[in-house]
Design an enzyme around this catalytic site. Structure first.
Site, mmCIF file in Angstrom:
data_model
loop_
_atom_site.group_PDB
_atom_site.id
_atom_site.type_symbol
_atom_site.label_atom_id
_atom_site.label_comp_id
_atom_site.label_asym_id
_atom_site.label_seq_id
_atom_site.Cartn_x
_atom_site.Cartn_y
_atom_site.Cartn_z
ATOM 1 N N ASN A 9 0.884 -1.167 0.000
ATOM 2 C CA ASN A 9 0.000 0.000 0.000
ATOM 3 C C ASN A 9 0.918 1.211 0.000
ATOM 4 O O ASN A 9 1.519 1.537 1.021
ATOM 5 C CB ASN A 9 -0.898 -0.018 1.244
ATOM 6 N N GLU A 96 -6.658 4.751 7.800
ATOM 7 C CA GLU A 96 -6.428 6.179 7.545
ATOM 8 C C GLU A 96 -7.652 6.825 6.921
ATOM 9 O O GLU A 96 -7.942 8.006 7.156
ATOM 10 C CB GLU A 96 -5.173 6.345 6.665
HETATM 11 P P1 13P Z 1 3.170 0.292 7.596
HETATM 12 O O1 13P Z 1 3.648 -1.010 7.003
HETATM 13 O O2 13P Z 1 3.932 1.477 7.126
HETATM 14 O O3 13P Z 1 3.055 0.198 9.092
HETATM 15 O O4 13P Z 1 1.681 0.518 7.050
HETATM 16 C C1 13P Z 1 0.768 -0.517 7.150
HETATM 17 C C2 13P Z 1 -0.454 -0.140 6.395
HETATM 18 O O5 13P Z 1 -1.185 0.743 6.767
HETATM 19 C C3 13P Z 1 -0.718 -0.868 5.148
HETATM 20 O O6 13P Z 1 -1.996 -0.599 4.691
#
Ligand code: 13P
Length: 249
Positions: A9, A96
Site C-alpha cells: 500500500n 487512515e
Molecule cells: P506500515 O507497514 O507502514 O506500518 O503501514 C501498514 C499499512 O497501513 C498498510 O496498509
C-alpha cells in the site's frame, strides 16, 4: 490451501517517474514469488503501474473505490473506471480513511459491494485503535467491523475478497503486533466469517492478511503463523528490495 497474498500500500507516495523505477526494480526480484503479489498505488500512478507490470506476476490495486456507479461525487473514482484501466484490487476501509476521511462501517460495506459488482477484488481493512486495545475491546471492534463490512455479500464472492487485519497502533509506528497476537485476532476474524457464512467457507475461501510495520525482519515469523495468509505492507513496500524480501518470505 489458501494461497498467500502480499500487497503493498503505497499510500500518498510516488510520482509517475518513481512508479516506473520502483516497478522495474521490483519485477526481477519477485518473479519467482510463491504468493500473489499486488501493489496498491495512488490513482495518478495506476495507468503507469498497469502498463509497467504487464506480463509480470505483479497485480495492481487502487487505495480506495467509490460506492456509486457514477454521478455527482466530486473527486471520487468508480469501480468501473478502475476496471477499465486494468486494475484488479481495491483497498477498502483503510484505517487512515476511517480516521481522516469519515469512512464508516456502512461506507466500507457499500464500497466493497460496488467493487465486487464491477469485478474488482476488495482488500477490506479492519483493526482496533490503541485505546480500544487497551480497553480490551479488540474482539468487539473487529467482529463489528467484519460483520458490517460483509452485510449482504453472498458466499460465492468470498474467494474474491481479502481481509486485512491492521491494528491501528502498529501502522507506521515500527510496533508490530506479536505474531501470536496477530494470529489470535485473525482467528477471531476467521471465526466471525465462519459464523456469518460457514466454517468451511472461512477455512478454505477467506484470505486474511496482517498489516502494521511488517518488514523483511518480521515477515518470515508472521507468515509462519497458521492464520496469517499474507501482508498489507506500507512503508516497506516503497523500497523494491524490502518489499521483495517480504514477498519472498
Ligand atoms: P506500515 O507497514 O507502514 O506500518 O503501514 C501498514 C499499512 O497501513 C498498510 O496498509
Amino acid at each position: 490451501m489458501r494461497r498467500p497474498i502480499i500487497a503493498g500500500n503505497w499510500k500518498m507516495n510516488n510520482t509517475i517517474a518513481d512508479t516506473k523505477t520502483l516497478i522495474n526494480d521490483l519485477k526481477p526480484l519477485v518473479k519467482d514469488a510463491q504468493c500473489d503479489v499486488v501493489i496498491c498505488v495512488p490513482y495518478t500512478d495506476l495507468a503507469t503501474a498497469v502498463a509497467e507490470t504487464k506480463g509480470s506476476n505483479i497485480k495492481v490495486g487502487s487505495e480506495n473505490v467509490h460506492w456509486a456507479e457514477k454521478g455527482a461525487f466530486t473527486g471520487e473514482i468508480s469501480a468501473k473506471m478502475l476496471v477499465e484501466l486494468g486494475v484488479e484490487y481495491a483497498i477498502v476501509g483503510h484505517s487512515e480513511r476511517r480516521q481522516y476521511f469519515g469512512e464508516t462501517d456502512q461506507t466500507v460495506n457499500a464500497r466493497t459491494k460496488a467493487a465486487l459488482a464491477a469485478g474488482l477484488k476488495p482488500i477490506v481493512c479492519v483493526g482496533e485503535l490503541l485505546e480500544e486495545r487497551e480497553a480490551g475491546k479488540t474482539e468487539e471492534v473487529v467482529v463489528r467491523q467484519t460483520t458490517e463490512a460483509f452485510k449482504d455479500i453472498p458466499d460465492d464472492e468470498l474467494v474474491n475478497i481479502v481481509i486485512a487485519y491492521e491494528p491501528v497502533w502498529a501502522i507506521g509506528t515500527g510496533k508490530t503486533a506479536t505474531s501470536q497476537d496477530a494470529n489470535d485476532t485473525i482467528k477471531i476474524i476467521r471465526d466471525t466469517m465462519a459464523n456469518l457464512y460457514c466454517p468451511k467457507c472461512a477455512e478454505n475461501k477467506v484470505r486474511i492478511q496482517y498489516g502494521g510495520s511488517m518488514n523483511p525482519k518480521n515477515a518470515t515469523e508472521l507468515m509462519a503463523m497458521p492464520q496469517i495468509d499474507g501482508g498489507l505492507i506500507g512503508g516497506a513496500s516503497l523500497k523494491a528490495e524490502d518489499f521483495s524480501k517480504v514477498v519472498n518470505f
